[in-house]
Design a protein around this motif. Sequence first.
Motif, PDB file in Angstrom:
ATOM      1  N   LYS A   6      -5.382  -4.661 -24.642  1.00 37.70           N
ATOM      2  CA  LYS A   6      -4.598  -4.102 -25.761  1.00 37.70           C
ATOM      3  C   LYS A   6      -4.894  -2.616 -25.928  1.00 37.70           C
ATOM      4  N   ARG A   7      -6.196  -2.312 -25.862  1.00 39.82           N
ATOM      5  CA  ARG A   7      -6.583  -0.903 -26.018  1.00 39.82           C
ATOM      6  C   ARG A   7      -6.051  -0.069 -24.870  1.00 39.82           C
ATOM      7  N   SER A   8      -6.122  -0.620 -23.643  1.00 33.37           N
ATOM      8  CA  SER A   8      -5.603   0.101 -22.473  1.00 33.37           C
ATOM      9  C   SER A   8      -4.117   0.347 -22.621  1.00 33.37           C
ATOM     10  N   CYS A   9      -3.419  -0.689 -23.060  1.00 36.24           N
ATOM     11  CA  CYS A   9      -1.974  -0.594 -23.229  1.00 36.24           C
ATOM     12  C   CYS A   9      -1.627   0.468 -24.263  1.00 36.24           C
ATOM     13  N   GLU A  10      -2.388   0.424 -25.352  1.00 40.08           N
ATOM     14  CA  GLU A  10      -2.164   1.397 -26.424  1.00 40.08           C
ATOM     15  C   GLU A  10      -2.378   2.820 -25.903  1.00 40.08           C
ATOM     16  N   SER A  11      -3.442   2.993 -25.151  1.00 38.80           N
ATOM     17  CA  SER A  11      -3.764   4.299 -24.601  1.00 38.80           C
ATOM     18  C   SER A  11      -2.694   4.778 -23.622  1.00 38.80           C
ATOM     19  N   LEU A  12      -2.221   3.841 -22.786  1.00 37.46           N
ATOM     20  CA  LEU A  12      -1.165   4.199 -21.823  1.00 37.46           C
ATOM     21  C   LEU A  12       0.136   4.536 -22.526  1.00 37.46           C
ATOM     22  N   ASN A  13       0.438   3.804 -23.596  1.00 35.32           N
ATOM     23  CA  ASN A  13       1.654   4.099 -24.360  1.00 35.32           C
ATOM     24  C   ASN A  13       1.588   5.489 -24.965  1.00 35.32           C
ATOM     25  N   ASN A  14       0.429   5.818 -25.508  1.00 35.57           N
ATOM     26  CA  ASN A  14       0.255   7.149 -26.090  1.00 35.57           C
ATOM     27  C   ASN A  14       0.417   8.232 -25.028  1.00 35.57           C
ATOM     28  N   GLU A  15      -0.182   7.970 -23.876  1.00 37.47           N
ATOM     29  CA  GLU A  15      -0.085   8.928 -22.766  1.00 37.47           C
ATOM     30  C   GLU A  15       1.365   9.064 -22.321  1.00 37.47           C
ATOM     31  N   ASN A  16       2.040   7.927 -22.264  1.00 32.53           N
ATOM     32  CA  ASN A  16       3.454   7.921 -21.873  1.00 32.53           C
ATOM     33  C   ASN A  16       4.293   8.742 -22.845  1.00 32.53           C
ATOM     34  N   LYS A  17       4.053   8.537 -24.141  1.00 36.35           N
ATOM     35  CA  LYS A  17       4.799   9.287 -25.161  1.00 36.35           C
ATOM     36  C   LYS A  17       4.535  10.782 -25.011  1.00 36.35           C
ATOM     37  N   ARG A  18       3.256  11.077 -24.806  1.00 36.29           N
ATOM     38  CA  ARG A  18       2.883  12.488 -24.674  1.00 36.29           C
ATOM     39  C   ARG A  18       3.586  13.120 -23.478  1.00 36.29           C
ATOM     40  N   LEU A  19       3.624  12.425 -22.357  1.00 33.27           N
ATOM     41  CA  LEU A  19       4.260  12.963 -21.153  1.00 33.27           C
ATOM     42  C   LEU A  19       5.773  13.110 -21.346  1.00 33.27           C
ATOM     43  N   LYS A  20       6.363  12.134 -22.043  1.00 31.31           N
ATOM     44  CA  LYS A  20       7.809  12.218 -22.304  1.00 31.31           C
ATOM     45  C   LYS A  20       8.136  13.442 -23.146  1.00 31.31           C
ATOM     46  N   ARG A  21       7.299  13.642 -24.168  1.00 25.13           N
ATOM     47  CA  ARG A  21       7.496  14.827 -25.011  1.00 25.13           C
ATOM     48  C   ARG A  21       7.398  16.090 -24.175  1.00 25.13           C
ATOM     49  N   GLU A  22       6.414  16.078 -23.298  1.00 25.65           N
ATOM     50  CA  GLU A  22       6.191  17.245 -22.441  1.00 25.65           C
ATOM     51  C   GLU A  22       7.411  17.503 -21.567  1.00 25.65           C
ATOM     52  N   ILE A  23       7.935  16.449 -20.994  1.00 30.50           N
ATOM     53  CA  ILE A  23       9.126  16.573 -20.136  1.00 30.50           C
ATOM     54  C   ILE A  23      10.294  17.129 -20.934  1.00 30.50           C
ATOM     55  N   GLN A  24      10.442  16.562 -22.143  1.00 32.83           N
ATOM     56  CA  GLN A  24      11.528  17.010 -23.016  1.00 32.83           C
ATOM     57  C   GLN A  24      11.419  18.502 -23.309  1.00 32.83           C
ATOM     58  N   GLU A  25      10.211  18.901 -23.596  1.00 30.36           N
ATOM     59  CA  GLU A  25       9.990  20.318 -23.902  1.00 30.36           C
ATOM     60  C   GLU A  25      10.261  21.190 -22.694  1.00 30.36           C
ATOM     61  N   LEU A  26       9.852  20.715 -21.540  1.00 34.35           N
ATOM     62  CA  LEU A  26      10.086  21.478 -20.315  1.00 34.35           C
ATOM     63  C   LEU A  26      11.585  21.605 -20.047  1.00 34.35           C
ATOM     64  N   ARG A  27      12.309  20.498 -20.274  1.00 37.24           N
ATOM     65  CA  ARG A  27      13.753  20.506 -20.032  1.00 37.24           C
ATOM     66  C   ARG A  27      14.475  21.442 -20.999  1.00 37.24           C
ATOM     67  N   SER A  28      14.001  21.446 -22.234  1.00 35.56           N
ATOM     68  CA  SER A  28      14.689  22.270 -23.234  1.00 35.56           C
ATOM     69  C   SER A  28      14.355  23.752 -23.084  1.00 35.56           C
ATOM     70  N   GLY A  29      13.464  24.061 -22.154  1.00 35.57           N
ATOM     71  CA  GLY A  29      13.167  25.450 -21.847  1.00 35.57           C
ATOM     72  C   GLY A  29      12.158  26.092 -22.754  1.00 35.57           C
ATOM     73  N   LYS A  30      11.519  25.283 -23.573  1.00 36.53           N
ATOM     74  CA  LYS A  30      10.530  25.817 -24.499  1.00 36.53           C
ATOM     75  C   LYS A  30       9.402  26.538 -23.787  1.00 36.53           C
ATOM     76  N   HIS A  31       9.103  26.037 -22.568  1.00 38.73           N
ATOM     77  CA  HIS A  31       7.934  26.558 -21.886  1.00 38.73           C
ATOM     78  C   HIS A  31       8.309  27.542 -20.776  1.00 38.73           C
ATOM     79  N   ARG A  32       9.530  28.083 -20.849  1.00 40.44           N
ATOM     80  CA  ARG A  32       9.944  28.972 -19.758  1.00 40.44           C
ATOM     81  C   ARG A  32       9.064  30.205 -19.677  1.00 40.44           C
ATOM     82  N   THR A  33       8.506  30.582 -20.788  1.00 43.36           N
ATOM     83  CA  THR A  33       7.640  31.754 -20.777  1.00 43.36           C
ATOM     84  C   THR A  33       6.192  31.383 -20.469  1.00 43.36           C
ATOM     85  N   SER A  34       5.971  30.080 -20.439  1.00 41.36           N
ATOM     86  CA  SER A  34       4.603  29.650 -20.198  1.00 41.36           C
ATOM     87  C   SER A  34       4.210  29.879 -18.747  1.00 41.36           C
TER      88      SER A  34
END
Length: 186
Positions: A128-156
């Motif tokens: 359960k804890r592993s699953c929870e941790s993976l879900n959090n990681e998954n959410k974090r990565l999705k957010r990251e992808i979204q931000e990258l796609r929206s161009g937020k990090h173009r200056t990064s």
Amino acid sequence: MGEEACNIELGLAIGGNDYLRPKQVLKEVIQEDINTIKSWRWKPKIEKYEDSDHGNEKHGMRKKLKLSHDQLASLEACFRAHNILNPAQKQDLARELHLKPRQVEVWFQNRRARTKLKKAEMDCEFLKRSCESLNNENKRLKREIQELRSGKHRTSPFFFPTMISAVCPACERMKKEPSSSSSMAC
DNA sequence: CGAGGGCCGATCCTTACCTCA
DNA sequence: GATGAGGTAAGGATCGGCCCT
């Protein structure tokens, strides 16, 4: 069972508050005159029934043994050494602990079952804890992808267009070979 | 193939302890 | 604070099924 045990069962001779007076015993004696109660000696229910190893006691009062600290310690030590007993070991242990072989056998069966259950519970908790941790990681990565796609990090300094094309738009997983057919879903 | 014995999983049931009115 | 009822966890015992010899 000796008188001391009887008194303990009745809650009459109590050194601490380790024992409570059983409700059913109390119900039986509540009508009695207090003097009768004081002189009354509890008759262990165990003695009222046939002493059988395998007998069906559903229609009578089932006896319940409370193993002593020493008996438990020996059983535990033996269980740690080998969690399945052969017949000779069972006999020896039963003789040593003044128990019936059947009681030793039952104790080991219950111990194995409950150890297994405990382990399953711990595994479940870990998963359960592993699953929870993976879900959090998954959410974090999705957010990251979204931000990258929206161009937020173009200056990064960490922004690399190839990273975006390396991610499949359909399943959002990394493609095995990002350089080839970068616009196609995997 | 049937009998007997051992183990397992599920369940029963007693006991001890806790909480709450 | 004492008491009793009700809830719950722990654990010994039983049952039925499966497997092996």
